[in-house]
Design a protein around this motif. Structure first.
Motif, mmCIF file in Angstrom:
data_model
loop_
_atom_site.group_PDB
_atom_site.id
_atom_site.type_symbol
_atom_site.label_atom_id
_atom_site.label_comp_id
_atom_site.label_asym_id
_atom_site.label_seq_id
_atom_site.Cartn_x
_atom_site.Cartn_y
_atom_site.Cartn_z
ATOM 1 N N ASP A 18 36.493 -20.557 -30.672
ATOM 2 C CA ASP A 18 35.627 -19.430 -30.313
ATOM 3 C C ASP A 18 34.374 -19.402 -31.186
ATOM 4 O O ASP A 18 33.272 -19.134 -30.695
ATOM 5 N N VAL A 19 34.538 -19.686 -32.470
ATOM 6 C CA VAL A 19 33.387 -19.746 -33.373
ATOM 7 C C VAL A 19 32.471 -20.899 -32.991
ATOM 8 O O VAL A 19 31.245 -20.779 -33.029
ATOM 9 N N LEU B 99 39.222 -18.557 -15.182
ATOM 10 C CA LEU B 99 38.938 -17.122 -15.120
ATOM 11 C C LEU B 99 40.128 -16.241 -14.779
ATOM 12 O O LEU B 99 40.335 -15.205 -15.439
ATOM 13 N N PRO B 100 40.963 -16.572 -13.769
ATOM 14 C CA PRO B 100 42.095 -15.671 -13.479
ATOM 15 C C PRO B 100 43.024 -15.468 -14.660
ATOM 16 O O PRO B 100 43.626 -14.400 -14.795
ATOM 17 N N ASP C 134 36.421 -11.097 -23.673
ATOM 18 C CA ASP C 134 35.271 -11.698 -24.352
ATOM 19 C C ASP C 134 34.995 -13.094 -23.808
ATOM 20 O O ASP C 134 33.838 -13.476 -23.565
ATOM 21 N N ARG C 135 36.072 -13.848 -23.589
ATOM 22 C CA ARG C 135 35.899 -15.192 -23.024
ATOM 23 C C ARG C 135 35.506 -15.122 -21.550
ATOM 24 O O ARG C 135 34.714 -15.957 -21.077
ATOM 25 N N ALA C 136 36.044 -14.166 -20.839
ATOM 26 C CA ALA C 136 35.702 -14.025 -19.419
ATOM 27 C C ALA C 136 34.204 -13.770 -19.254
ATOM 28 O O ALA C 136 33.563 -14.295 -18.330
ATOM 29 N N ALA D 90 29.575 -5.661 -13.851
ATOM 30 C CA ALA D 90 30.470 -4.581 -13.402
ATOM 31 C C ALA D 90 31.724 -4.488 -14.259
ATOM 32 O O ALA D 90 32.233 -3.384 -14.502
ATOM 33 N N ASN D 91 32.246 -5.618 -14.733
ATOM 34 C CA ASN D 91 33.557 -5.629 -15.386
ATOM 35 C C ASN D 91 33.537 -5.994 -16.866
ATOM 36 O O ASN D 91 34.511 -5.706 -17.574
ATOM 37 N N PHE D 92 32.458 -6.616 -17.339
ATOM 38 C CA PHE D 92 32.471 -7.110 -18.722
ATOM 39 C C PHE D 92 31.174 -6.802 -19.466
ATOM 40 O O PHE D 92 30.861 -7.456 -20.459
#
Length: 484
Positions: free
Chosen positions: A79-80, A128-129, A137-139, A168-170
């Motif tokens: 992630d970093v 994604l699912p 955060d990743r999505a 809309a979601n993130f």
């Protein structure tokens, strides 16, 4: 007898040595049946021991790989890597990850940055699912990369849908200027819904004469829709651009609606409209359905000091260069496109931060990412560079600067580094008096270590961007003037 067993478990090769020695000693006083039983046990013992050792080792390794702490450390480090654009480190971690949504997410993001768009679309849609709920955060990052993939492949409807999903979601995952930038990108994608994809046809390699404008940037003369004029060749421009008066001269028809865009250096928001240029002829390359951002003339009028100014009318942006594949700028005053022989030079790795090229340069023995902008007259270093090398600040001089860009001029406090050496492939570029900005500028330069400008290649006879191999290379050094 000695036997060696090799096997592979979860990608790790292990070797187990099993050794046994059989003695053929016998005594006549031993009972024959007892001796036979002992011989049988003696024969079976090494095999049983080997199986036990092998089973124990397999169970240990399985527990090690499956341990939550082990996977979490690698995942957090990856992630970093994504956040800090440490893509070479991320690439090295991928083979150790287990198959599944997490692997596909990181592999998809890397493919996006490396320009492998079809691979990125496939991996991110697969990931994604599995991460929408568990890792929002990743999505958010995945959807942003996916929208970028769709834009670069001219699937504007799909890009608009990805942005809609993201906002809309993130939206809560998008901090600071990143949220505004995403809204700007979404607005542009919605203007382009239903637009035909850009295409290119070739009639051989392209060679165009170039010249420096008063800003020090590179212009070439093109005839577009019967209008002959100068166009700025700018890899830092996310899209091709025209002023409103120039767009009217070209006879462009605007698509319905208005969006916003941000100048990369000044961070100023500018209102835009969009038009499609049916045909753009660049030498022997012909592009169709080129997206043109249309801005007010004042936003592309740059002050030169005093009452003098320079009006930029048109800019050729990244999607054109991506389609061409390999582009070379010669110091002798030429732009060469489609010449595959120039892609063989040893160069630095190139990635993309959405629509901006990113070059990996060696600084004090470390590989660091910088954006590249052929329209910038000089290199600027960011707050991230300042934070990393601030221990050297005793050798820097405090100054005040003016940054020119679309929308106007911004004054900032900065430091001046006397000399900077950049390793670029098999060449070294040495720059003099480079500005370092110790505070965020609210623009893309904040995310990496700086923005490379024309001073990087000023002492070389050429530079090449190859979007097929994703490399950036410098030509031969220009010999110093002969002393008299």
């Amino acid at each position: 007898m000695h036997t060696v067993t090799c096997y592979r478990f979860n990608g790790i090769k292990s070797v187990v040595f099993l050794s046994s020695t059989r003695e053929n000693t016998s005594l006549e006083s031993f009972d024959f049946k007892w001796k036979a039983r002992m011989n049988k046990k003696r024969q079976n013992f090494p095999a049983a021991l080997g199986k036990a050792l092998l089973l124990a080792l397999l169970l240990y390794m399985q527990a090690l790989v499956a341990a939550p702490g082990h996977a979490a450390v690698d995942s957090a480090e990856a992630d970093v890597d994504v956040k800090e654009f440490r893509l070479e480190e991320l690439e090295a971690k991928l083979p150790t990850m287990q198959p599944g949504p997490e692997h596909d997410y990181f592999a998809g993001v890397l493919a996006n940055r490396a320009g492998r768009l079809a691979e990125s679309i496939r991996l991110l849609n697969s990931a994604l699912p599995g991460i929408r709920t568990s890792r929002p955060d990743r999505a958010a990052i995945a959807l942003q990369a996916l929208a970028d993939d769709y834009n670069k492949t001219f699937r504007y409807d799909d890009a608009a849908q990805a942005y809609d999903d993201l906002l809309a979601n993130f939206a809560g995952q998008l901090a600071g200027s990143r949220l505004q930038d995403t809204k700007d990108d979404s607005g542009l994608a919605h203007l382009l819904r239903g637009a035909p994809p850009q295409t290119i046809t070739w009639d051989g390699p392209t060679r165009l004469k170039t010249e420096r404008n008063p800003l020090g940037s590179i212009n070439t003369e093109l005839t577009v829709n019967g209008v002959q004029d100068q166009w700025l060749l700018d890899t830092g421009a996310n899209l091709s651009v025209a002023t409103r008066s120039f767009a009217n001269r070209l006879g462009l028809k605007f698509l319905p609606g208005v969006a916003q865009t941000t100048s990369g250096i000044t961070g100023i928001e500018n209102p835009i409209q969009v038009a499609l240029l049916p045909t753009l002829q660049m030498g022997r390359a012909t592009l169709h359905n080129v997206v043109i951002m249309v801005m007010d003339d004042a936003n592309l009028k740059v002050g030169l000091g005093g009452k003098e100014s320079y009006q930029i009318n048109g800019i050729i942006g990244y999607p054109v260069y991506q389609a061409i594949g390999t582009i070379t700028f010669l110091q002798s005053g030429e732009f060469v496109a489609g010449d595959k022989t120039r892609s063989a030079q040893a160069g630095a790795r190139m990635y993309m931060e959405q629509l901006t090229p990113v070059i990996v340069c060696a600084v004090q023995g470390k590989n660091l990412p910088f954006t590249l902008d052929t329209g910038a007259s000089e290199t600027d270093l960011s707050v991230r560079y300042y934070d990393r090398f601030r221990n050297d600040s005793a050798r820097w001089k405090k100054v005040k600067t003016k940054s020119f860009g679309a929308g106007g001029i911004v004054k900032r406090k900065a430091y001046l580094q006397p000399e900077l050496s950049l390793g670029i492939g098999n060449k070294t570029a040495t720059l003099q008096k480079v500005f370092i900005f110790p505070a965020k500028m609210g623009a893309g330069i904040d995310n990496l270590y700086g923005n490379l400008g024309q001073d990087v290649w000023a002492k070389f006879d050429s530079f090449t961007l190859d979007f097929s191999t994703m490399t950036f290379s410098l030509g031969d050094p220009i010999p110093p003037p002969a002393s008299h």
